[in-house]
Design an enzyme around this catalytic site. Sequence first.
Site, mmCIF file in Angstrom:
data_model
loop_
_atom_site.group_PDB
_atom_site.id
_atom_site.type_symbol
_atom_site.label_atom_id
_atom_site.label_comp_id
_atom_site.label_asym_id
_atom_site.label_seq_id
_atom_site.Cartn_x
_atom_site.Cartn_y
_atom_site.Cartn_z
ATOM 1 N N ASP A 1 0.796 -1.222 0.000
ATOM 2 C CA ASP A 1 0.000 0.000 0.000
ATOM 3 C C ASP A 1 0.833 1.279 0.000
ATOM 4 O O ASP A 1 0.294 2.358 0.241
ATOM 5 C CB ASP A 1 -0.925 0.006 1.216
ATOM 6 C CG ASP A 1 -0.169 -0.009 2.538
ATOM 7 O OD1 ASP A 1 1.036 -0.343 2.525
ATOM 8 O OD2 ASP A 1 -0.773 0.311 3.578
ATOM 9 N N THR B 1 10.570 3.680 -31.024
ATOM 10 C CA THR B 1 9.221 3.129 -31.147
ATOM 11 C C THR B 1 8.133 4.174 -30.979
ATOM 12 O O THR B 1 7.088 4.111 -31.635
ATOM 13 C CB THR B 1 9.017 2.008 -30.118
ATOM 14 O OG1 THR B 1 10.034 1.023 -30.301
ATOM 15 C CG2 THR B 1 7.658 1.348 -30.264
ATOM 16 N N GLU C 1 12.877 10.785 -33.107
ATOM 17 C CA GLU C 1 13.604 10.129 -34.194
ATOM 18 C C GLU C 1 12.692 9.966 -35.411
ATOM 19 O O GLU C 1 12.033 8.942 -35.554
ATOM 20 C CB GLU C 1 14.121 8.773 -33.714
ATOM 21 C CG GLU C 1 15.032 8.864 -32.497
ATOM 22 C CD GLU C 1 15.528 7.508 -31.996
ATOM 23 O OE1 GLU C 1 15.542 6.530 -32.785
ATOM 24 O OE2 GLU C 1 15.901 7.417 -30.822
ATOM 25 N N MET D 1 23.441 10.647 -31.225
ATOM 26 C CA MET D 1 23.412 9.181 -31.268
ATOM 27 C C MET D 1 24.420 8.644 -32.279
ATOM 28 O O MET D 1 24.068 8.178 -33.371
ATOM 29 C CB MET D 1 21.987 8.708 -31.562
ATOM 30 C CG MET D 1 21.016 9.045 -30.437
ATOM 31 S SD MET D 1 19.324 8.453 -30.722
ATOM 32 C CE MET D 1 18.764 9.642 -31.947
ATOM 33 N N TRP E 1 24.170 4.174 -24.310
ATOM 34 C CA TRP E 1 22.960 3.356 -24.428
ATOM 35 C C TRP E 1 23.404 1.903 -24.422
ATOM 36 O O TRP E 1 24.135 1.485 -25.313
ATOM 37 C CB TRP E 1 22.215 3.655 -25.713
ATOM 38 C CG TRP E 1 21.019 2.763 -25.834
ATOM 39 C CD1 TRP E 1 20.985 1.471 -26.285
ATOM 40 C CD2 TRP E 1 19.667 3.084 -25.479
ATOM 41 N NE1 TRP E 1 19.723 0.955 -26.229
ATOM 42 C CE2 TRP E 1 18.893 1.924 -25.738
ATOM 43 C CE3 TRP E 1 19.050 4.220 -24.964
ATOM 44 C CZ2 TRP E 1 17.524 1.890 -25.506
ATOM 45 C CZ3 TRP E 1 17.697 4.176 -24.740
ATOM 46 C CH2 TRP E 1 16.936 3.029 -25.006
#
Length: 611
Positions: free
Chosen positions: A315, A345, A385, A451, A591
Amino acid sequence: MRFRHKVVAGLTTLVLPFAAMVGLATPASAAANATATFTKTQDWGSGFGGSWTVKNTGTTTLSSWNVEWDFPTGTRVASSWDATITSTGDHWTAKNLAWNGTLAPGATVTFGFNGVGPGFPSNCTLNGGSCDGGVVPGDEPPSAPGTPTASGITDTAAKLTWAAATDDKGIKNYDVLRDGVKVATVPPATTGPTSYTDNTLSAGTDYSYTVQARDTKDQTGPVSASVAVRTTGNGNPGGGGSKIKMGYFTQWGVYGRNYHVKNLDTSGTAAKITHINYAFGNVQNGKCTIGDAYADYDKAYTADQSVDGVADTWDQPLRGNFNQLRKLKAKHPHIKILFSFGGWTWSGGFTQAAQNPAAFAQSCYDLVEDPRWADVFDGIDLDWEYPNACGLTCDNSGPAALKNLAAATRTKFGPNYLVTAAITADGSTGGKIDKADYAGASASFDWYNVMTYDFFGSWATKGPTAPHSPLTPYPGIPQQGFSSSEAIAKLKAQGVPDKKLLLGIGFYGRGWTGVTQDAPGGVATGPGQGTYEQGIEDYKVLKTTCPATGTVGGTAYAKCGNSWWSYDTPATIQTKMAWAKNQKLGGAFFWSADGDTSNGELVNAIHTGLQ
């Protein structure tokens, strides 16, 4: 696995709850004007449910509470909620959480636990005094120590000195609190004032210190007044001080990869980075939204998976990765955390967001500043992207779209939040860098995560084989402009300040199978075998299954059997960090954290390379 109340609900269907309320009053020391009452709420034979209610019966606000009691041998607390409960033998202590320690006059707070055994609490004390609100003289808690003074301040350290507290039985030690979190316990000096040197700080960073005394009965007194400390140096990118060392933590890593926020601590990564990007939040209908509610704030962590070794309760108001990140920040207060939105994505939603930048910015602010986790995040990262170009989907919002979105986001979040962006490294003629106004947008961003990886991979199933993250072009490279140095040079030429550019490092490799040629440029028959996806594999796997056999363009490649992989190693990362420093870049990022070894050898290469 998402049903939070399953265990407790099961218990309540097995037994009929009853209340056995007792006010326990056993002398300890002075803590008048507050009471603690125990209620036995359930009993199922081998165990029971219990709750304590703390009430402020005085006329001034309580800033914290601490309930202690004894259980007979064989009785213990199995799980708890709304308090931190610990034990020494049969003696149990419950302390308030950060959000429920303050009690106004007349206010109450209740915390509970599930107990094992037949026993009942006795010898209760509340803040060192009797639980019935009476004052028992003769064993007072310590006084507040003197306000600490700071000296010897450097980029990474500060020395604190304070005058002694007083106590009728003597001072056992002092707790040093940094930004409200205990960072050290030190014994009192035999002569003169006591001191402590904190050497785990970050350059150009503000801290606040207080000190609290503990007597020989382990009673704590009030905290001292605070002293503010700002370390020397400049923690901003390119500002002549520390470089940015940022890493991505992926929310989905907690599933099949079994990589949790705790791993950032145990691997040594947290001590060597400055920032974390939490990936990802979604972008839907032009607004920032939660990406995975279960992983983000609902997943219950067991003690062995938790940063501080304390299990979640059913809780508590916040669980999941967000709560673990909160615990990580308490342990490593130098770290700043950004909520990253979009990614490969979920970038499709930015097209609609660009149509109303102010509404998008408002939605992001409302989500990042949700009261349940507002203290976790220090800013926002936009991973689009790609603006006015194609990624998983294509966008035609125009070259000014990113600049407009950045300006609205900065306006909404203001100067005290970090606002950053992950951007393309396509430096080819007419490529993605040419499609958007990255220079104009940079005025609103603190920095860009460029990137500089995924230039080449097995989406070209037959090759030619090529390193996915070359630092520099090399003879025979398949595509002009597809290297880190060319991308950085193009962004600088557009007008992006060098201090706002971070070099990207992939903690993984990309590869092919059916390859006979060792050197780059070979023919393949398809993607290499990967643990989670074809053509991609973590560094921690490749370093042993397919060790590097050569370097090209400032990165490594490996030929093992008929497989060919490219990836960065500690040695090539050191080369890249030296190059980044020579280019006066703001730092580097990676990454992602779960691709590194358990002892963080790639992070260490970034850390030492940027020193």
